[in-house]
Design an enzyme around this catalytic site. Structure first.
Site, short mmCIF file in Angstrom:
data_model
loop_
_atom_site.label_atom_id
_atom_site.label_comp_id
_atom_site.label_asym_id
_atom_site.label_seq_id
_atom_site.Cartn_x
_atom_site.Cartn_y
_atom_site.Cartn_z
N MET A 1 -0.91 5.60 -2.49
CA MET A 1 0.38 5.66 -1.83
C MET A 1 0.47 5.98 -0.59
SD MET A 1 2.75 6.85 -4.93
CE MET A 1 1.97 8.78 -4.50
N ASP A 2 -0.58 4.59 -0.42
CA ASP A 2 -0.43 4.97 1.54
C ASP A 2 -0.11 4.54 2.47
OD1 ASP A 2 -2.31 5.72 3.72
OD2 ASP A 2 -3.21 4.04 4.05
N GLY A 3 0.49 4.67 3.65
CA GLY A 3 1.61 4.35 4.23
C GLY A 3 2.96 4.63 4.49
N THR B 1 -2.17 0.85 -0.37
CA THR B 1 -1.91 -0.23 -0.03
C THR B 1 -2.29 0.68 1.32
OG1 THR B 1 -0.57 1.80 -0.43
CG2 THR B 1 0.74 0.18 -1.36
N SER B 2 -1.17 -0.42 2.10
CA SER B 2 -1.72 -0.64 3.58
C SER B 2 -2.51 -1.00 4.32
CB SER B 2 -1.54 1.44 4.76
OG SER B 2 -2.24 1.41 4.47
#
Length: 287
Positions: free
Chosen positions: A41-43, A232-233
């Site tokens: 869960m990046d960003g 993500t990101s």
């Protein structure tokens, strides 16, 4: 009256959205559906800056994205969902940021275990994976309560990796395997002559530690290896996440920041998984 009408419109929109998802998922279920999807869960922080949000609200938006993704995966028939929530390396951030994140984590863990929460409505069991001793007492207690409260749920499993890195998991598993094997050796020899064991090649082979031993002691042993890892990101790296388990899974890195992830991203990666399913299956057989 405006509030009542607004609620009616909201319910109507949700019903239409649910119907559309059911139609899409019915089509996707004609092909193979992944058993296990993992998310990095990046960003969240970049989303907060992008939207000019106050501290913590980017992570709150990320929590809403997690709830939506849980719902979509459950409706699709994915049995195991894993999320990378907090790395051991994240403890190196500014102390005030770590404290703020720990408070937010405790709040959201308690929210997940409420009777009316999506986790209980859908029958999802929660596991917290990682070196939980590194967490604050309050967060660790909240995590332990959540695991107990959801232990009767059996329709899906959500693994939340906190105070986690894959290298720490591997070291932990090797240490546990060594201790287990040493106890086994001592039991078989009644604490007696270990020199005789060293001289016996057959015994040495029997007492070697193998992949299955390490596998059994992994934090993530409650789940099969992931079929898909989504980060993500747009970053195309695993950041010390599920290194042991990801040898034959599909990697997907949408440009969207974690709070921006939506149904379209999930549909796209499922279609890509189905397109590559036979190739991935063959690779697993060869390993």
């Amino acid at each position: 009256m405006v509030g009542v009408n607004g609620n009616k419109v909201g319910h109507l929109f949700e019903n239409i959205s649910s119907f559309v998802r059911q139609c899409i998922f019915s089509v996707l279920n004609v092909g193979p559906v992944p058993s296990h999807i993992a998310f990095i869960m990046d960003g969240n922080r970049r989303y907060s800056k992008k939207q000019n949000l106050i501290d913590g609200n980017g992570h709150r938006a990320g929590f809403s994205a997690l709830i939506n993704m849980l719902k979509y995966c459950y409706e699709l028939g994915v049995k195991y969902i894993t999320v990378y929530a907090f790395s051991i390396d994240n403890f190196k951030r500014r102390p005030e940021e770590v404290v703020s994140l720990m408070k937010l984590m405790q709040e959201k863990i308690d929210e997940l275990t409420k009777e009316e929460s999506i986790v209980n409505r859908l029958g999802i069991r929660i596991y917290f994976q990682g070196n939980l001793k590194l967490l604050s007492d309050h967060v660790r207690s909240a995590a332990e309560r959540a695991m107990v409260k959801t232990s009767g749920n059996s329709k899906a499993i959500l693994s939340i990796c906190v105070a986690y890195t894959s290298t720490d998991e591997i070291v932990h598993a090797v240490q546990e395997s060594c201790e287990e094997k040493w106890d086994e050796i001592r039991k078989n020899n009644d604490g007696g002559n270990l020199i005789r064991l060293e001289e016996n090649v057959k015994d040495k082979d029997e007492h070697r530690i193998g992949v299955t031993n390490v596998d059994r002691h992994m934090y993530m042993s409650v789940c099969p290896d992931p079929d898909i890892i989504i980060r993500t990101s747009g970053a195309a790296r695993l950041s010390n996440f599920l290194l042991w388990q990801s040898a034959h899974c599909l990697l997907y890195s949408p440009a969207a920041l974690w709070p921006e992830i939506g149904l379209r991203h999930l549909i796209w990666v499922i279609l890509d998984f189905q397109r590559n399913y036979l190739y991935l299956k063959e690779k697993k057989k060869q390993s």
